[in-house]
Design a protein around this motif. Structure first.
Motif, short mmCIF file in Angstrom:
data_model
loop_
_atom_site.label_atom_id
_atom_site.label_comp_id
_atom_site.label_asym_id
_atom_site.label_seq_id
_atom_site.Cartn_x
_atom_site.Cartn_y
_atom_site.Cartn_z
N UNK A 107 90.77 17.06 22.90
CA UNK A 107 89.84 17.11 24.45
C UNK A 107 88.30 16.83 23.75
N UNK A 108 87.51 16.31 24.56
CA UNK A 108 86.62 16.19 24.79
C UNK A 108 85.32 16.89 24.70
N UNK A 109 86.32 18.05 25.99
CA UNK A 109 85.15 19.12 26.61
C UNK A 109 84.95 19.95 25.42
N UNK A 130 90.51 15.84 32.60
CA UNK A 130 89.69 16.11 31.46
C UNK A 130 90.03 14.84 30.54
N UNK A 131 89.35 14.70 29.72
CA UNK A 131 88.97 13.47 28.52
C UNK A 131 89.29 13.34 27.47
N UNK A 132 90.22 13.23 27.51
CA UNK A 132 91.38 12.88 26.32
C UNK A 132 90.99 11.46 24.99
N UNK A 133 90.77 11.71 23.68
CA UNK A 133 90.98 11.16 23.04
C UNK A 133 91.91 10.90 22.07
N UNK A 134 92.78 9.44 22.27
CA UNK A 134 93.40 9.98 21.58
C UNK A 134 93.68 9.16 20.19
#
Length: 70
Positions: free
Chosen positions: A48-50, A31-35
C-alpha cells in the motif's frame, strides 16, 4: 504495476494467511497498491503506497484506468 482499490478488504484469517505464511493487507476504497506478485487463486502480494504496508489481498479489489485489473 500500481492499481487503485475499488472494494474494501479486511483481513479475516483467509486461506492466504495460512498457506502463504504472511499477513493480509487491509484495503479501503481509493488506496493505491503496488502489486509485486499475483497468484492463480485470485490473490496478490503488494504494498500500500500510503503506508508502506505489504501483504496479501484479493485481486478482485483492484482496478486500473477504471477497469477491473484482474
Amino acid at each position: 504495476m500500481v492499481y487503485d482499490a475499488v472494494r474494501p478488504h479486511r483481513a479475516a484469517g483467509s486461506p492466504a494467511a495460512s498457506y502463504k505464511g504472511a499477513s493480509e493487507l487491509n484495503l479501503s476504497v481509493g488506496d493505491t497498491v503496488k502489486v509485486s506478485r499475483t497468484f492463480d487463486d485470485g490473490w496478490g502480494l503488494g504494498t500500500k503506497e500510503s503506508t508502506g504496508e505489504t501483504g496479501y489481498f484479493p485481486l478482485s479489489c483492484l482496478v486500473t484506468d477504471g477497469k477491473v485489473a484482474f
